[in-house]
Design a protein around this motif. Structure first.
Motif, PDB file in Angstrom:
ATOM      1  N   ILE A 182      23.879  17.903  56.966  1.00 45.76           N
ATOM      2  CA  ILE A 182      22.929  16.926  57.496  1.00 45.76           C
ATOM      3  C   ILE A 182      23.551  16.472  58.863  1.00 45.76           C
ATOM      4  O   ILE A 182      22.834  15.356  59.413  1.00 45.76           O
ATOM      5  CB  ILE A 182      22.686  15.711  56.692  1.00 45.76           C
ATOM      6  CG1 ILE A 182      24.165  15.176  56.528  1.00 45.76           C
ATOM      7  CG2 ILE A 182      22.160  16.265  55.381  1.00 45.76           C
ATOM      8  CD1 ILE A 182      23.917  13.852  55.432  1.00 45.76           C
ATOM      9  N   GLY A 183      24.588  16.982  59.434  1.00 41.45           N
ATOM     10  CA  GLY A 183      25.216  16.224  60.791  1.00 41.45           C
ATOM     11  C   GLY A 183      26.096  17.307  61.194  1.00 41.45           C
ATOM     12  O   GLY A 183      26.811  18.135  60.166  1.00 41.45           O
ATOM     13  N   ARG A 184      26.449  17.373  62.317  1.00 40.19           N
ATOM     14  CA  ARG A 184      27.721  18.221  62.952  1.00 40.19           C
ATOM     15  C   ARG A 184      28.307  17.229  63.989  1.00 40.19           C
ATOM     16  O   ARG A 184      27.904  16.309  64.705  1.00 40.19           O
ATOM     17  CB  ARG A 184      27.015  19.338  63.690  1.00 40.19           C
ATOM     18  CG  ARG A 184      26.381  20.207  62.591  1.00 40.19           C
ATOM     19  CD  ARG A 184      25.783  21.593  63.491  1.00 40.19           C
ATOM     20  NE  ARG A 184      25.006  22.524  62.323  1.00 40.19           N
ATOM     21  CZ  ARG A 184      25.605  23.356  61.490  1.00 40.19           C
ATOM     22  NH1 ARG A 184      26.984  23.450  61.510  1.00 40.19           N
ATOM     23  NH2 ARG A 184      24.836  23.888  60.661  1.00 40.19           N
ATOM     24  N   GLY A 185      29.468  17.550  64.303  1.00 42.51           N
ATOM     25  CA  GLY A 185      30.298  17.114  65.323  1.00 42.51           C
ATOM     26  C   GLY A 185      31.388  17.841  65.739  1.00 42.51           C
ATOM     27  O   GLY A 185      32.087  18.785  64.889  1.00 42.51           O
ATOM     28  N   VAL A 186      32.434  17.284  66.641  1.00 41.88           N
ATOM     29  CA  VAL A 186      33.777  17.648  66.776  1.00 41.88           C
ATOM     30  C   VAL A 186      34.673  16.966  65.906  1.00 41.88           C
ATOM     31  O   VAL A 186      34.921  15.991  66.064  1.00 41.88           O
ATOM     32  CB  VAL A 186      33.957  17.525  68.372  1.00 41.88           C
ATOM     33  CG1 VAL A 186      35.411  18.089  68.617  1.00 41.88           C
ATOM     34  CG2 VAL A 186      32.802  18.404  69.071  1.00 41.88           C
ATOM     35  N   TYR A 187      35.094  17.811  64.875  1.00 41.75           N
ATOM     36  CA  TYR A 187      36.284  17.070  63.954  1.00 41.75           C
ATOM     37  C   TYR A 187      35.693  15.966  63.404  1.00 41.75           C
ATOM     38  O   TYR A 187      36.347  14.854  63.533  1.00 41.75           O
ATOM     39  CB  TYR A 187      37.660  16.809  64.755  1.00 41.75           C
ATOM     40  CG  TYR A 187      38.106  18.226  65.169  1.00 41.75           C
ATOM     41  CD1 TYR A 187      38.726  19.130  64.412  1.00 41.75           C
ATOM     42  CD2 TYR A 187      38.508  18.321  66.692  1.00 41.75           C
ATOM     43  CE1 TYR A 187      39.190  20.240  64.829  1.00 41.75           C
ATOM     44  CE2 TYR A 187      38.983  19.459  67.078  1.00 41.75           C
ATOM     45  CZ  TYR A 187      39.469  20.373  66.155  1.00 41.75           C
ATOM     46  OH  TYR A 187      40.103  21.699  66.461  1.00 41.75           O
ATOM     47  N   PRO A 188      34.622  15.934  62.339  1.00 45.05           N
ATOM     48  CA  PRO A 188      34.222  14.789  61.755  1.00 45.05           C
ATOM     49  C   PRO A 188      35.307  14.398  60.702  1.00 45.05           C
ATOM     50  O   PRO A 188      35.896  15.277  60.091  1.00 45.05           O
ATOM     51  CB  PRO A 188      32.916  15.311  61.212  1.00 45.05           C
ATOM     52  CG  PRO A 188      32.869  16.678  61.137  1.00 45.05           C
ATOM     53  CD  PRO A 188      33.529  17.258  62.415  1.00 45.05           C
ATOM     54  N   ASP A 189      35.178  13.067  60.795  1.00 43.70           N
ATOM     55  CA  ASP A 189      36.429  12.586  59.694  1.00 43.70           C
ATOM     56  C   ASP A 189      35.834  11.544  58.811  1.00 43.70           C
ATOM     57  O   ASP A 189      35.038  11.875  57.912  1.00 43.70           O
ATOM     58  CB  ASP A 189      37.550  11.846  60.674  1.00 43.70           C
ATOM     59  CG  ASP A 189      38.545  11.760  59.970  1.00 43.70           C
ATOM     60  OD1 ASP A 189      38.686  11.772  58.646  1.00 43.70           O
ATOM     61  OD2 ASP A 189      39.623  11.362  60.432  1.00 43.70           O
ATOM     62  N   GLY A 190      35.831  10.200  58.917  1.00 40.67           N
ATOM     63  CA  GLY A 190      35.668   9.352  58.031  1.00 40.67           C
ATOM     64  C   GLY A 190      33.991   9.177  57.975  1.00 40.67           C
ATOM     65  O   GLY A 190      33.332   9.613  58.733  1.00 40.67           O
ATOM     66  N   LEU A 191      33.481   8.583  56.718  1.00 38.78           N
ATOM     67  CA  LEU A 191      32.136   8.518  56.522  1.00 38.78           C
ATOM     68  C   LEU A 191      31.613   7.484  55.640  1.00 38.78           C
ATOM     69  O   LEU A 191      32.663   7.326  54.777  1.00 38.78           O
ATOM     70  CB  LEU A 191      31.421   9.923  56.301  1.00 38.78           C
ATOM     71  CG  LEU A 191      31.628  10.454  54.721  1.00 38.78           C
ATOM     72  CD1 LEU A 191      30.435  11.641  54.602  1.00 38.78           C
ATOM     73  CD2 LEU A 191      32.934  11.229  54.593  1.00 38.78           C
ATOM     74  N   ALA A 192      30.629   7.066  55.528  1.00 40.17           N
ATOM     75  CA  ALA A 192      30.123   5.787  54.789  1.00 40.17           C
ATOM     76  C   ALA A 192      28.790   6.077  54.599  1.00 40.17           C
ATOM     77  O   ALA A 192      27.845   6.651  55.265  1.00 40.17           O
ATOM     78  CB  ALA A 192      30.415   4.559  55.107  1.00 40.17           C
ATOM     79  N   VAL A 193      28.284   5.460  53.297  1.00 39.38           N
ATOM     80  CA  VAL A 193      26.829   5.513  53.107  1.00 39.38           C
ATOM     81  C   VAL A 193      26.317   4.050  52.749  1.00 39.38           C
ATOM     82  O   VAL A 193      26.974   3.510  51.824  1.00 39.38           O
ATOM     83  CB  VAL A 193      26.551   6.512  52.003  1.00 39.38           C
ATOM     84  CG1 VAL A 193      25.188   6.536  51.489  1.00 39.38           C
ATOM     85  CG2 VAL A 193      26.889   7.883  52.154  1.00 39.38           C
TER      86      VAL A 193
END
Length: 284
Positions: free
Chosen positions: A142-153
């Protein structure tokens, strides 16, 4: 790494022994069984982990839920399962104990959030944010990026930090991103962030930590300006229109969490716990 689903706490220990790593569930804090026995702490983790009453009298003995796990990293829990990531898999077991199983293989998950019957995981090596069905293990990027790290919902949206490759200003390429739970309605909330790491969200604000700080000076001859970027914990209003507010000092901070009154984080040197109340309050 610690996860709480009241009244129990779960944590993982990466013990360098022949038996590899251990995964624990307990309300009594103690040593890993493979290590030399240590006197147990006369305390228990109970109730709201953000409150002073979380530490109380001794309760249940420690239970080892899984052994031989290959470098457990992420950890999450919901009303049904305990989840963790290993060197190359996303694993799951019933919350009260039982057989562990592999939900998704061939992944190197950095962080895990359990919400709405799904797992949302970041994979920094693959550069993806993925939604995982907690029962079948089916996946959707559902998403992309350069070195994704922390996440929250929260409230039907996923928020995450792309750590990027460049720390400091000018030139930082980290960002704070958001999307609906199916990846639609994606938008960038903040650009040019220096190594954002953990992300937590309340009703009004997003808090993110920065695991790198960078300062610069004018070039020889006096051109340019001096300044510092990154480090610490910042608060970003979800409504937009306002620059992020740095809370406290530009310390290197990897994780931040929310309690009942505000945000908490640990600074490694000099070691201290800091707190910032919800709203516009300053760090303490």
């Amino acid at each position: 790494m610690l996860a709480v689903f009241a009244p129990q706490a779960y944590w993982r220990s990466r013990v360098r022994t022949a038996a590899a790593s251990c995964l624990f569930f307990a309300s009594l804090l103690s040593a890993c069984p493979e290590e030399p026995a240590a006197a147990p702490l006369d305390a228990a983790v109970r109730g709201d982990a953000a409150s002073a009453s979380a530490m109380s009298s001794a309760g249940e003995p420690l239970r080892v839920l899984a052994q031989g796990e290959q470098e457990p990293i992420g950890l999450a829990v919901d009303e049904r399962y305990l989840y963790w990531s290993t060197r190359d898999a996303l694993r799951r077991m019933p919350r009260e104990g039982g057989a562990a199983s592999t939900l998704v293989s061939g992944v190197r998950v950095t962080r895990i959030v359990a919400s709405a019957g799904y797992l949302f995981v970041s994979d920094s090596q693959a550069g993806t944010i993925t939604r995982v069905d907690r029962e079948q293990g089916s996946t959707m990027v559902i998403g992309r990026g350069v070195y994704p790290d922390g996440l929250a919902v929260r409230d039907g949206r996923v928020y995450w930090a792309n750590a990027g490759m460049i720390a400091g200003q000018p030139g930082a390429d980290g960002s704070i991103e958001s999307a609906a739970l199916d990846g639609s309605e994606a938008r960038t909330l903040l650009r040019e962030v220096s190594r954002p790491a953990a992300v937590v969200v309340d009703a009004d604000d997003l808090y993110f930590s920065s695991s790198s700080t960078s300062c610069w000076a004018p070039t020889p001859g006096g051109s340019g300006s001096s300044g510092c970027s990154g480090g610490g914990v910042s608060r970003l209003p979800l409504g937009g229109g306002t620059a992020p507010q740095l809370l406290g000092e530009r310390d290197v901070v990897s994780d931040v969490t929310l309690g009942t009154r505000g945000a908490y984080w640990i600074v490694g040197y000099p070691t201290r716990v800091q707190f910032a109340p919800f709203g516009a309050g300053e760090a303490q």
